[in-house]
Design a protein around this motif. Sequence first.
Motif, PDB file in Angstrom:
ATOM      1  N   ALA A   1      15.328  23.840  56.600  1.00 57.24           N
ATOM      2  CA  ALA A   1      14.503  23.925  57.805  1.00 57.24           C
ATOM      3  C   ALA A   1      14.940  22.921  58.865  1.00 57.24           C
ATOM      4  N   ALA A   2      15.514  21.793  58.434  1.00 57.40           N
ATOM      5  CA  ALA A   2      15.973  20.786  59.393  1.00 57.40           C
ATOM      6  C   ALA A   2      17.022  21.358  60.342  1.00 57.40           C
ATOM      7  N   GLY A   3      17.738  22.386  59.900  1.00 57.27           N
ATOM      8  CA  GLY A   3      18.728  23.019  60.768  1.00 57.27           C
ATOM      9  C   GLY A   3      18.121  23.722  61.962  1.00 57.27           C
ATOM     10  N   TRP A   4      16.848  24.032  61.901  1.00 58.25           N
ATOM     11  CA  TRP A   4      16.167  24.713  63.020  1.00 58.25           C
ATOM     12  C   TRP A   4      15.238  23.769  63.780  1.00 58.25           C
ATOM     13  N   SER A   5      15.338  22.486  63.523  1.00 56.89           N
ATOM     14  CA  SER A   5      14.463  21.530  64.193  1.00 56.89           C
ATOM     15  C   SER A   5      14.944  21.278  65.615  1.00 56.89           C
ATOM     16  N   ASP A   6      14.138  20.553  66.362  1.00 55.97           N
ATOM     17  CA  ASP A   6      14.483  20.209  67.745  1.00 55.97           C
ATOM     18  C   ASP A   6      15.386  18.982  67.827  1.00 55.97           C
ATOM     19  N   PHE A   7      15.833  18.475  66.686  1.00 58.01           N
ATOM     20  CA  PHE A   7      16.646  17.256  66.669  1.00 58.01           C
ATOM     21  C   PHE A   7      18.144  17.565  66.570  1.00 58.01           C
ATOM     22  N   HIS A   8      18.497  18.862  66.722  1.00 53.11           N
ATOM     23  CA  HIS A   8      19.907  19.272  66.711  1.00 53.11           C
ATOM     24  C   HIS A   8      20.606  18.840  65.418  1.00 53.11           C
ATOM     25  N   THR A   9      19.933  19.087  64.308  1.00 49.30           N
ATOM     26  CA  THR A   9      20.467  18.704  62.996  1.00 49.30           C
ATOM     27  C   THR A   9      20.909  19.933  62.211  1.00 49.30           C
ATOM     28  N   GLY A  10      21.662  20.800  62.867  1.00 48.14           N
ATOM     29  CA  GLY A  10      22.134  21.996  62.199  1.00 48.14           C
ATOM     30  C   GLY A  10      23.000  21.695  60.992  1.00 48.14           C
ATOM     31  N   TYR A  11      23.674  20.549  61.011  1.00 51.05           N
ATOM     32  CA  TYR A  11      24.545  20.177  59.897  1.00 51.05           C
ATOM     33  C   TYR A  11      23.764  19.975  58.597  1.00 51.05           C
ATOM     34  N   ALA A  12      22.441  19.851  58.676  1.00 54.97           N
ATOM     35  CA  ALA A  12      21.636  19.740  57.446  1.00 54.97           C
ATOM     36  C   ALA A  12      21.799  20.968  56.566  1.00 54.97           C
ATOM     37  N   ALA A  13      22.098  22.119  57.188  1.00 55.70           N
ATOM     38  CA  ALA A  13      22.270  23.346  56.414  1.00 55.70           C
ATOM     39  C   ALA A  13      23.431  23.249  55.434  1.00 55.70           C
ATOM     40  N   PHE A  14      24.378  22.324  55.666  1.00 57.80           N
ATOM     41  CA  PHE A  14      25.496  22.143  54.731  1.00 57.80           C
ATOM     42  C   PHE A  14      25.036  21.662  53.362  1.00 57.80           C
ATOM     43  N   PHE A  15      23.816  21.118  53.290  1.00 53.70           N
ATOM     44  CA  PHE A  15      23.310  20.555  52.044  1.00 53.70           C
ATOM     45  C   PHE A  15      22.089  21.311  51.511  1.00 53.70           C
ATOM     46  N   GLY A  16      21.583  22.282  52.275  1.00 55.66           N
ATOM     47  CA  GLY A  16      20.288  22.871  51.968  1.00 55.66           C
ATOM     48  C   GLY A  16      20.210  23.662  50.679  1.00 55.66           C
ATOM     49  N   LEU A  17      21.296  24.301  50.268  1.00 58.35           N
ATOM     50  CA  LEU A  17      21.268  25.123  49.053  1.00 58.35           C
ATOM     51  C   LEU A  17      21.597  24.324  47.797  1.00 58.35           C
ATOM     52  N   ILE A  18      22.073  23.096  47.951  1.00 57.43           N
ATOM     53  CA  ILE A  18      22.517  22.324  46.787  1.00 57.43           C
ATOM     54  C   ILE A  18      21.395  22.096  45.771  1.00 57.43           C
ATOM     55  N   PRO A  19      20.182  21.679  46.178  1.00 58.04           N
ATOM     56  CA  PRO A  19      19.128  21.495  45.167  1.00 58.04           C
ATOM     57  C   PRO A  19      18.833  22.763  44.376  1.00 58.04           C
ATOM     58  N   LEU A  20      18.807  23.926  45.050  1.00 54.94           N
ATOM     59  CA  LEU A  20      18.548  25.172  44.329  1.00 54.94           C
ATOM     60  C   LEU A  20      19.713  25.530  43.408  1.00 54.94           C
ATOM     61  N   LEU A  21      20.939  25.250  43.826  1.00 51.94           N
ATOM     62  CA  LEU A  21      22.091  25.508  42.967  1.00 51.94           C
ATOM     63  C   LEU A  21      22.055  24.628  41.723  1.00 51.94           C
ATOM     64  N   LEU A  22      21.646  23.378  41.865  1.00 52.77           N
ATOM     65  CA  LEU A  22      21.507  22.496  40.705  1.00 52.77           C
ATOM     66  C   LEU A  22      20.412  22.996  39.776  1.00 52.77           C
ATOM     67  N   LEU A  23      19.327  23.487  40.350  1.00 51.30           N
ATOM     68  CA  LEU A  23      18.236  24.027  39.549  1.00 51.30           C
ATOM     69  C   LEU A  23      18.690  25.255  38.764  1.00 51.30           C
ATOM     70  N   ALA A  24      19.398  26.156  39.441  1.00 56.85           N
ATOM     71  CA  ALA A  24      19.904  27.351  38.764  1.00 56.85           C
ATOM     72  C   ALA A  24      20.883  26.981  37.658  1.00 56.85           C
ATOM     73  N   GLU A  25      21.693  25.939  37.894  1.00 51.66           N
ATOM     74  CA  GLU A  25      22.653  25.505  36.877  1.00 51.66           C
ATOM     75  C   GLU A  25      21.940  24.940  35.653  1.00 51.66           C
ATOM     76  N   HIS A  26      20.813  24.286  35.870  1.00 47.22           N
ATOM     77  CA  HIS A  26      19.999  23.795  34.753  1.00 47.22           C
ATOM     78  C   HIS A  26      19.625  24.945  33.820  1.00 47.22           C
ATOM     79  N   TYR A  27      19.222  26.067  34.393  1.00 42.54           N
ATOM     80  CA  TYR A  27      18.842  27.214  33.571  1.00 42.54           C
ATOM     81  C   TYR A  27      20.064  27.968  33.032  1.00 42.54           C
ATOM     82  N   ARG A  28      21.125  27.986  33.796  1.00 39.32           N
ATOM     83  CA  ARG A  28      22.297  28.778  33.387  1.00 39.32           C
ATOM     84  C   ARG A  28      22.932  28.266  32.106  1.00 39.32           C
TER      85      ARG A  28
END
Length: 537
Positions: free
Chosen positions: A20-47
Amino acid sequence: MNIKKSIRYLLCVLSGLILAAGWSDFHTGYAAFFGLIPLLLLAEHYRVQTGRVNAPSVFFFSWLGFFIFNLVSTWWIWHSSEAGAIMAIVFNSLFMAIVFWLYYVISRRMGLRTGLWSLVILWLGFEYLHTNWDLSWPWLTLGNAMSGNIRFIQWYEYTGVFGGSLWILIINIFLFLAIRHSLTGEKKNATRWFTASAIMLLIPVSISAILYHQYEEKGDKAEIVVVQPNIDPYNEKFDGMPVAEQLIRFTQLAGEKISDSVNFVVGPETQLPGGMWEESLTEHPHFRFLLDFIKKYPRLTLVTGMSSYREFLPGEPLTPTARKFRDGDGYYESYNTALCFDTAGKPMLYHKSKLVLGVEIMPFPETLGFLGELAIDLGGTSGGLGHSKEPIVFSERSGRFRPAPVICYESVYGEYVTGYIRRGANLIFVITNDGWWGNTPGHRQHLRLSSLRAIETRRSVARSANTGISCFINQRGDIMDPTEYWVPAAVKGTLQANEELTFYVKYGDYIGRAASLLSILVLLYYFSMRLMRRKIM
């Protein structure tokens, strides 16, 4: 890799907030580079767990993360429609979770490498589908996150926003692999993936910096006045303020900036809100009022918005959105229309084609057209609108300047806007009414998306918003002379009318189309392998 249950919830929340930080008014689109990592780690825990599939758990946690992402990014929809906000947030989260769940089941059955490749392909295929079907809502396409960081993405003129989505997905995956190897003690592999992530980040940014600083504006210069009447869409626009009074405000604001050298005056969406019959448009007193105003300036062409109707001729085929007269046998259609005319008084019309779901159109109108009566009424023309079959390009008398009339929500659709350019448009005029959302991030997000259209097409943009923000945008995507929000204003600027076609204009969303085809192949391969294994067993 074993993650406690409390940490799993934390990872979901973290992923949603970072995205969501990528859509903020603070021009932090680069946050999207890290946004899926927590979910990928979670999926790897189950995998990596043996003997348990855990697909329902992965689906739930991913849906929760994407729900937070959608909620924090687009909560402002609630200002215009509570039901619309619930539908958009819940269902968009659901669609995203389905894609992520497919990644998990594929990686579980066929290995992590195959799963990660499938995630890239399926996500891009989903974004392309979600841009082009009747339930379209591409606002949160990952590539849009970079709309506030235009110096990073000048290469969108070659790829469009799907190139940005691909970039963001790859960096997320590379960083996930680096962190995964770090957690398992494989420092050498972790270093390799961190290095690959840095390279994948820096090369596109460097290319973009070169493109940005070397780019020179192209084309003949047009003088344009953009008007922001600032008429409250809830309490004044459609029933609280007489149309004649609205037009007086519009012409007074425009008159403060117009000179004999001005080529265009641009007004907002539904500047003429009362609903005018197109067959007798030139006889309508509101049209005559505006015509008398621009006749004072022989070079002037007016582009603005209106609500309009057209009656079907006897025997003419009816569209799914045709409406029957209450007191007669005939049929008519309603439109959200862009209007263009010069001192000769001959109008050109374009009917908005990318319509807002639930307000201007209901999904699948060929089969569910009767649901048009349930559309949310926000004033003006609503509920099952007609549309133009293709983009229509306007022109001033000499033919030297040919603006694309992009109405409100249409500015979200990159490939659709390229249709105007291929038909000869050398400028883009965005006319909109963003007051429905109040002074929330919604209208500012919408503004930044016009910068993406400027970069993709290398066309200058004049943007007229009824309540703000109105501005000019150059061919590099820089926002110039922005007005304040909710303040009556008019601004004058000079834009250049580029005639050259970018790679993206020529080929459109080729990345999305390729990903859609590959998505079908991925799913066919996965399900065929499952069937073969069942037969063997």
